[in-house]
Write an enzyme that holds these catalytic residues in place. Sequence first.
Site, PDB file in Angstrom:
ATOM      1  N   CYS A  53      39.382  32.211  46.498  1.00 32.23           N
ATOM      2  CA  CYS A  53      39.523  33.040  45.301  1.00 32.23           C
ATOM      3  C   CYS A  53      38.335  32.722  44.395  1.00 32.23           C
ATOM      4  O   CYS A  53      38.175  31.588  43.959  1.00 32.23           O
ATOM      5  CB  CYS A  53      40.858  32.668  44.653  1.00 32.23           C
ATOM      6  SG  CYS A  53      41.165  33.487  43.097  1.00 32.23           S
ATOM      7  N   GLU A  68      36.198  28.298  37.772  1.00 29.03           N
ATOM      8  CA  GLU A  68      37.060  27.750  38.811  1.00 29.03           C
ATOM      9  C   GLU A  68      37.104  28.652  40.036  1.00 29.03           C
ATOM     10  O   GLU A  68      36.967  29.867  39.934  1.00 29.03           O
ATOM     11  CB  GLU A  68      38.477  27.595  38.269  1.00 29.03           C
ATOM     12  CG  GLU A  68      38.560  26.427  37.319  1.00 29.03           C
ATOM     13  CD  GLU A  68      39.992  26.034  37.049  1.00 29.03           C
ATOM     14  OE1 GLU A  68      40.209  24.864  36.719  1.00 29.03           O
ATOM     15  OE2 GLU A  68      40.882  26.877  37.169  1.00 29.03           O
ATOM     16  N   CYS A  76      36.634  36.389  30.242  1.00 28.30           N
ATOM     17  CA  CYS A  76      36.818  37.807  30.577  1.00 28.30           C
ATOM     18  C   CYS A  76      36.974  38.593  29.289  1.00 28.30           C
ATOM     19  O   CYS A  76      37.613  38.139  28.344  1.00 28.30           O
ATOM     20  CB  CYS A  76      38.048  37.998  31.458  1.00 28.30           C
ATOM     21  SG  CYS A  76      38.302  39.722  31.957  1.00 28.30           S
ATOM     22  N   CYS A  79      43.748  40.607  28.661  1.00 30.69           N
ATOM     23  CA  CYS A  79      45.131  40.916  29.051  1.00 30.69           C
ATOM     24  C   CYS A  79      46.068  39.872  28.433  1.00 30.69           C
ATOM     25  O   CYS A  79      45.734  38.689  28.384  1.00 30.69           O
ATOM     26  CB  CYS A  79      45.261  40.934  30.571  1.00 30.69           C
ATOM     27  SG  CYS A  79      44.181  42.177  31.319  1.00 30.69           S
ATOM     28  N   CYS A  87      46.757  31.919  40.627  1.00 30.80           N
ATOM     29  CA  CYS A  87      45.957  32.966  40.005  1.00 30.80           C
ATOM     30  C   CYS A  87      46.433  33.209  38.590  1.00 30.80           C
ATOM     31  O   CYS A  87      47.611  33.177  38.301  1.00 30.80           O
ATOM     32  CB  CYS A  87      46.084  34.268  40.789  1.00 30.80           C
ATOM     33  SG  CYS A  87      44.964  34.315  42.163  1.00 30.80           S
ATOM     34  N   CYS A 126      47.256  36.628  30.455  1.00 34.23           N
ATOM     35  CA  CYS A 126      46.263  35.943  31.298  1.00 34.23           C
ATOM     36  C   CYS A 126      45.548  34.851  30.521  1.00 34.23           C
ATOM     37  O   CYS A 126      45.021  35.081  29.433  1.00 34.23           O
ATOM     38  CB  CYS A 126      45.252  36.964  31.819  1.00 34.23           C
ATOM     39  SG  CYS A 126      43.888  36.233  32.731  1.00 34.23           S
TER      40      CYS A 126
HETATM   41  N1  SAH Z   1      40.339  40.617  36.536  1.00 34.92           N
HETATM   42  C1  SAH Z   1      40.860  41.018  37.786  1.00 34.92           C
HETATM   43  C2  SAH Z   1      40.897  39.889  38.796  1.00 34.92           C
HETATM   44  C3  SAH Z   1      41.309  38.527  38.308  1.00 34.92           C
HETATM   45  S1  SAH Z   1      42.982  38.273  37.840  1.00 34.92           S
HETATM   46  C4  SAH Z   1      42.241  41.622  37.611  1.00 34.92           C
HETATM   47  O1  SAH Z   1      42.800  41.532  36.520  1.00 34.92           O
HETATM   48  O2  SAH Z   1      42.727  42.223  38.556  1.00 34.92           O
HETATM   49  C5  SAH Z   1      43.811  38.135  39.401  1.00 34.92           C
HETATM   50  C6  SAH Z   1      45.288  38.495  39.333  1.00 34.92           C
HETATM   51  O3  SAH Z   1      46.038  37.480  38.644  1.00 34.92           O
HETATM   52  C7  SAH Z   1      45.530  39.796  38.584  1.00 34.92           C
HETATM   53  O4  SAH Z   1      46.426  40.634  39.284  1.00 34.92           O
HETATM   54  C8  SAH Z   1      46.108  39.307  37.299  1.00 34.92           C
HETATM   55  O5  SAH Z   1      46.848  40.309  36.687  1.00 34.92           O
HETATM   56  C9  SAH Z   1      46.927  38.105  37.745  1.00 34.92           C
HETATM   57  N2  SAH Z   1      47.317  37.209  36.655  1.00 34.92           N
HETATM   58  C10 SAH Z   1      46.642  36.937  35.526  1.00 34.92           C
HETATM   59  N3  SAH Z   1      47.366  36.093  34.737  1.00 34.92           N
HETATM   60  C11 SAH Z   1      48.501  35.802  35.404  1.00 34.92           C
HETATM   61  C12 SAH Z   1      49.626  34.978  35.124  1.00 34.92           C
HETATM   62  N4  SAH Z   1      49.722  34.263  34.016  1.00 34.92           N
HETATM   63  N5  SAH Z   1      50.616  34.930  36.039  1.00 34.92           N
HETATM   64  C13 SAH Z   1      50.512  35.639  37.200  1.00 34.92           C
HETATM   65  N6  SAH Z   1      49.476  36.415  37.519  1.00 34.92           N
HETATM   66  C14 SAH Z   1      48.479  36.517  36.624  1.00 34.92           C
HETATM   67 FE1  SF4 Z   2      40.452  39.627  32.789  1.00 34.83          FE
HETATM   68 FE2  SF4 Z   2      42.639  38.191  33.153  1.00 34.83          FE
HETATM   69 FE3  SF4 Z   2      42.841  40.768  32.567  1.00 34.83          FE
HETATM   70 FE4  SF4 Z   2      41.944  40.045  34.993  1.00 34.83          FE
HETATM   71  S1  SF4 Z   2      43.987  39.666  34.173  1.00 34.83           S
HETATM   72  S2  SF4 Z   2      41.075  41.611  33.620  1.00 34.83           S
HETATM   73  S3  SF4 Z   2      40.845  38.155  34.437  1.00 34.83           S
HETATM   74  S4  SF4 Z   2      41.980  39.166  31.225  1.00 34.83           S
END
Ligand code: SAH
Ligand code: SF4
Length: 346
Positions: A105, A92, A112, A116, A339, A119
């Site tokens: 974006c 996406e 990934c 996390c 995001c 996420c």
């Molecule tokens: N992997 C990279 C970039 C992609 S995630 C990273 O982690 O930085 C982009 C942003 O969205 C990151 O700051 C991530 O922590 C945030 N994000 C992921 N899941 C989210 C959620 N459920 N609610 C709000 N922000 C989230």
């Molecule tokens: Fe990967 Fe999501 Fe963690 Fe970013 S926030 S590093 S996309 S698992």
Amino acid sequence: MPAMESFYNLSFSDLEGQLKKNGLKTTAASLLFNWHYKKKNISPCVNNVSKDTISYIADNYNFELPKIHTVHEAEDRTVKFLFELSDGRRVESVLIPFHNKYSICLSSQVGCAMKCSFCFTGTQGLKRNLDASEIIGQFLGANQWLRTNRPDEERILNIVFMGQGEPLHNFDAVKKACEIFIAQEGMSIGIQKITISTSGYIPGLQRWKNEIPGVNLALSLHAVDDEIRNELIPINRKYPLREVLDYIDDLPLSKKQFVTYEYLLIADLNDSEAHARELGELLKGKRAYINIIPFNPFPGSNYQRPSDEKADGFKRILGEYKIPTLIRKTKGDDVLAACGQLNTAD
Ligand code: SAH
Ligand code: SF4
């Protein structure tokens, strides 16, 4: 005959090198970059290019873009694209409006590996890396869509790597895509318009200074305390925050440049006044912006979004430390385009 490579995997110097190797004039590289990236044509470039070059390009490269599988347009004009890649995998990308211009974006991987806990992408695991052409293809595909559907708004001025994937875990492809975005002969996007967001993947941070200097960095910080950060971002165990910050502090910044620290705010986990003060102490005096991101819930997630008042209070405390802080307004959440909610299964 080898499978045809994507033209969009070639940086400007790669293209010059290939032309030279094949006994063709390297001046055609400028014409081709101008045609395909500045003017954004997908049809073959025939103007002012020799017949030999035209047939070399036609025989060796394809100009296929990822197919748009679905498009969702939100009330606030955010557009979420689900792109289908040549092997059927999906990623996406999101166009985020400001006035009649856009930020895009981009995704850097399918899924990934970082897992996390907050996420949606992380729940899927890493399926594969994207190559540069699939990163560039998201931009060009979204641009084509704007050209057709919002013809007066064909302006994507900022690029953020905040879609699916950890960009520094796919460093080579992300670097090549950046080289193509900034090439003067093509899109000529200023390097200061590109931001890469990372969870703190040190092997990539080690390469940043020499290989992608000038690109803006956003760190997904989310917690100052290692215990909480370990829960949220499991790679914090391997690459602890203090080491990550040492690498970031060591990056040279241009006069107007800041590092963005993203702080995901989760109810009753990292949103207290004490957490805000800890964050203020950590970042005070640094060239820092803070982006507070209230957690976006998704089906199956265990965390809660804090109230708006809580987020405002958190921001107010950071003000005491004189750190510019924004609360990221969730754009496009009526189509799950915010995001961290990116999903490949539609
Ligand atoms: N992997 C990279 C970039 C992609 S995630 C990273 O982690 O930085 C982009 C942003 O969205 C990151 O700051 C991530 O922590 C945030 N994000 C992921 N899941 C989210 C959620 N459920 N609610 C709000 N922000 C989230
Ligand atoms: Fe990967 Fe999501 Fe963690 Fe970013 S926030 S590093 S996309 S698992």
